[in-house]
Design a protein around this motif. Structure first.
Motif, PDB file in Angstrom:
ATOM      1  N   PRO A  26      98.311  31.091  18.272  1.00  0.00           N
ATOM      2  CA  PRO A  26      97.977  29.895  19.057  1.00  0.00           C
ATOM      3  C   PRO A  26      99.047  29.554  20.101  1.00  0.00           C
ATOM      4  CG  PRO A  26      97.512  29.500  16.753  1.00  0.00           C
ATOM      5  CD  PRO A  26      98.236  30.813  16.827  1.00  0.00           C
ATOM      6  N   ASN A  27     100.310  29.702  19.739  1.00  0.00           N
ATOM      7  CA  ASN A  27     101.374  29.413  20.705  1.00  0.00           C
ATOM      8  C   ASN A  27     101.383  30.445  21.842  1.00  0.00           C
ATOM      9  OD1 ASN A  27     102.112  27.185  19.234  1.00  0.00           O
ATOM     10  ND2 ASN A  27     103.820  28.176  18.217  1.00  0.00           N
ATOM     11  N   GLN A  28     101.052  31.693  21.532  1.00  0.00           N
ATOM     12  CA  GLN A  28     100.951  32.707  22.578  1.00  0.00           C
ATOM     13  C   GLN A  28      99.806  32.369  23.538  1.00  0.00           C
ATOM     14  OE1 GLN A  28     100.534  36.351  20.364  1.00  0.00           O
ATOM     15  NE2 GLN A  28     102.736  36.542  20.002  1.00  0.00           N
ATOM     16  N   ILE A  29      98.709  31.871  22.990  1.00  0.00           N
ATOM     17  CA  ILE A  29      97.573  31.465  23.836  1.00  0.00           C
ATOM     18  C   ILE A  29      97.995  30.307  24.741  1.00  0.00           C
ATOM     19  CG2 ILE A  29      95.254  30.451  23.828  1.00  0.00           C
ATOM     20  CD1 ILE A  29      94.788  32.007  21.162  1.00  0.00           C
ATOM     21  N   THR A  30      98.718  29.338  24.182  1.00  0.00           N
ATOM     22  CA  THR A  30      99.190  28.197  24.969  1.00  0.00           C
ATOM     23  C   THR A  30     100.115  28.659  26.092  1.00  0.00           C
ATOM     24  OG1 THR A  30      99.013  26.750  23.031  1.00  0.00           O
ATOM     25  CG2 THR A  30     100.394  25.983  24.848  1.00  0.00           C
TER      26      THR A  30
ATOM     27  N   ALA B  78      89.836  26.673  29.043  1.00  0.00           N
ATOM     28  CA  ALA B  78      89.162  27.052  27.790  1.00  0.00           C
ATOM     29  C   ALA B  78      90.157  27.443  26.707  1.00  0.00           C
ATOM     30  CB  ALA B  78      88.187  28.200  28.046  1.00  0.00           C
ATOM     31  N   THR B  79      91.322  27.948  27.099  1.00  0.00           N
ATOM     32  CA  THR B  79      92.311  28.322  26.087  1.00  0.00           C
ATOM     33  C   THR B  79      92.842  27.106  25.333  1.00  0.00           C
ATOM     34  OG1 THR B  79      94.235  28.250  27.559  1.00  0.00           O
ATOM     35  CG2 THR B  79      93.059  30.366  27.386  1.00  0.00           C
TER      36      THR B  79
ATOM     37  N   GLY C 117      93.851  25.436  19.861  1.00  0.00           N
ATOM     38  CA  GLY C 117      93.741  24.379  18.849  1.00  0.00           C
ATOM     39  C   GLY C 117      92.858  24.792  17.679  1.00  0.00           C
ATOM     40  N   TYR C 118      91.726  25.399  18.002  1.00  0.00           N
ATOM     41  CA  TYR C 118      90.809  25.875  16.961  1.00  0.00           C
ATOM     42  C   TYR C 118      91.493  26.893  16.058  1.00  0.00           C
ATOM     43  CZ  TYR C 118      87.031  28.530  14.807  1.00  0.00           C
ATOM     44  OH  TYR C 118      86.226  29.180  13.902  1.00  0.00           O
ATOM     45  N   TYR C 119      92.141  27.858  16.687  1.00  0.00           N
ATOM     46  CA  TYR C 119      92.805  28.934  15.943  1.00  0.00           C
ATOM     47  C   TYR C 119      93.933  28.358  15.075  1.00  0.00           C
ATOM     48  CZ  TYR C 119      94.172  33.812  15.214  1.00  0.00           C
ATOM     49  OH  TYR C 119      94.430  35.029  14.661  1.00  0.00           O
ATOM     50  N   ALA C 120      94.716  27.439  15.607  1.00  0.00           N
ATOM     51  CA  ALA C 120      95.841  26.851  14.857  1.00  0.00           C
ATOM     52  C   ALA C 120      95.348  26.076  13.638  1.00  0.00           C
ATOM     53  CB  ALA C 120      96.663  25.949  15.771  1.00  0.00           C
ATOM     54  N   ARG C 121      94.260  25.300  13.817  1.00  0.00           N
ATOM     55  CA  ARG C 121      93.740  24.519  12.689  1.00  0.00           C
ATOM     56  C   ARG C 121      93.068  25.419  11.646  1.00  0.00           C
ATOM     57  NH1 ARG C 121      92.828  21.299  17.045  1.00  0.00           N
ATOM     58  NH2 ARG C 121      90.712  22.095  17.346  1.00  0.00           N
ATOM     59  N   LYS C 122      92.268  26.370  12.119  1.00  0.00           N
ATOM     60  CA  LYS C 122      91.516  27.229  11.202  1.00  0.00           C
ATOM     61  C   LYS C 122      92.431  28.052  10.308  1.00  0.00           C
ATOM     62  CE  LYS C 122      87.972  30.711  10.806  1.00  0.00           C
ATOM     63  NZ  LYS C 122      86.892  31.443  11.412  1.00  0.00           N
ATOM     64  N   TYR C 123      93.501  28.586  10.896  1.00  0.00           N
ATOM     65  CA  TYR C 123      94.386  29.466  10.135  1.00  0.00           C
ATOM     66  C   TYR C 123      95.688  28.781   9.719  1.00  0.00           C
ATOM     67  CZ  TYR C 123      91.064  33.002  11.502  1.00  0.00           C
ATOM     68  OH  TYR C 123      89.910  33.717  11.684  1.00  0.00           O
TER      69      TYR C 123
ATOM     70  N   LEU D 122     106.463  23.646  17.715  1.00  0.00           N
ATOM     71  CA  LEU D 122     106.444  24.229  19.058  1.00  0.00           C
ATOM     72  C   LEU D 122     105.058  24.058  19.690  1.00  0.00           C
ATOM     73  CD1 LEU D 122     107.829  25.827  21.333  1.00  0.00           C
ATOM     74  CD2 LEU D 122     107.088  27.924  20.163  1.00  0.00           C
ATOM     75  N   GLY D 123     104.033  24.311  18.913  1.00  0.00           N
ATOM     76  CA  GLY D 123     102.661  24.143  19.393  1.00  0.00           C
ATOM     77  C   GLY D 123     102.351  22.702  19.732  1.00  0.00           C
ATOM     78  N   LYS D 124     102.830  21.769  18.905  1.00  0.00           N
ATOM     79  CA  LYS D 124     102.612  20.342  19.173  1.00  0.00           C
ATOM     80  C   LYS D 124     103.285  19.916  20.472  1.00  0.00           C
ATOM     81  CE  LYS D 124     102.384  18.966  14.318  1.00  0.00           C
ATOM     82  NZ  LYS D 124     103.069  18.216  13.266  1.00  0.00           N
ATOM     83  N   PHE D 125     104.374  20.595  20.817  1.00  0.00           N
ATOM     84  CA  PHE D 125     105.072  20.300  22.068  1.00  0.00           C
ATOM     85  C   PHE D 125     104.407  21.013  23.245  1.00  0.00           C
ATOM     86  CE2 PHE D 125     108.202  21.915  25.148  1.00  0.00           C
ATOM     87  CZ  PHE D 125     108.583  20.716  25.731  1.00  0.00           C
ATOM     88  N   LEU D 126     104.143  22.321  23.078  1.00  0.00           N
ATOM     89  CA  LEU D 126     103.642  23.134  24.186  1.00  0.00           C
ATOM     90  C   LEU D 126     102.217  22.804  24.600  1.00  0.00           C
ATOM     91  CD1 LEU D 126     104.948  26.756  23.489  1.00  0.00           C
ATOM     92  CD2 LEU D 126     105.664  25.184  25.296  1.00  0.00           C
ATOM     93  N   ASP D 127     101.335  22.525  23.644  1.00  0.00           N
ATOM     94  CA  ASP D 127      99.923  22.329  23.967  1.00  0.00           C
ATOM     95  C   ASP D 127      99.702  21.163  24.933  1.00  0.00           C
ATOM     96  OD1 ASP D 127      97.100  23.130  23.574  1.00  0.00           O
ATOM     97  OD2 ASP D 127      96.963  21.128  22.697  1.00  0.00           O
TER      98      ASP D 127
END
Length: 191
Positions: free
Chosen positions: A4-8, A54-55, A60-66, A72-77
């Motif tokens: 998810p962070n790579q997608i962000t 769309a990413t 977000g979907y990928y991070a929650r599902k898995y 880092l994701g909470k900051f970057l997204d």
């Protein structure tokens, strides 16, 4: 770094690419899409912007599902979201495709909300995006995409869809901003 962070980060990396296609003069010619003339470079910019937007849902979907939610994701997204929308709107103002006052209203709300989130974070609180804020973002993305596509497919029939969507996005920005500050006024009331 998780997926998810790579997608962000890929969303952030797409920003300068779509901006180059949107604002750097290029002689790729024009497309005629059902009677709407769209410069090829703007069409490419719009596609890249839509993919980048769309990413936001995908990471977000990928991070929650898995269960891959990270600090880092909470900051970057949200940073990636703000950078994407800001870059697009400022570019559209430069191209005289969007009124500066509407962009200022939208960006002012985004910066103000970010400020409140930072104050809350300093106290250990996390303020999630509201459903109204998410709807606002969808309309911003629709408006920006329609502007980049020169009002396709509504231009030939004379419906100013892109500007109508920008008006809706601006109104939702104001309403969601008021809602956001009312729901989080306790942050300001702390002594």
């Amino acid at each position: 770094m998780n997926v998810p962070n790579q997608i962000t980060i890929s969303r952030i990396c797409l920003i300068p690419i779509f901006m180059i296609f949107l604002i750097v003069p290029m002689e790729f010619g024009n497309l005629s899409l059902l009677g709407t003339v769209v410069p090829v470079s703007h069409f490419i910019a719009a596609i890249i912007f839509i993919i980048a937007a769309a990413t936001d849902w995908l990471d977000g979907y990928y991070a929650r599902k898995y269960k891959l939610v990270t600090n880092l994701g909470k900051f970057l997204d949200p940073l990636a979201d703000k950078l994407l929308i800001t870059a697009a709107l400022i570019s559209l103002v430069e191209l005289q495709m969007a009124p500066a006052w509407m962009v200022i209203v939208i960006l002012s709300r985004e910066f103000a909300v970010t400020g409140v989130r930072l104050v809350a974070a300093a106290d250990g609180s996390v303020i999630a995006a509201s459903p109204l804020g998410k709807i606002k973002t969808v309309f911003q993305i629709i408006a920006i995409s329609a502007l980049m596509l020169h009002n396709f497919p509504f231009e030939p029939i004379g419906i100013p869809f892109a500007m109508l969507m920008l008006w809706v996005a601006t109104i939702l920005t104001i309403v969601s901003g008021i809602d956001y500050f009312m729901k989080n006024k306790h942050i300001f009331l702390k002594a």
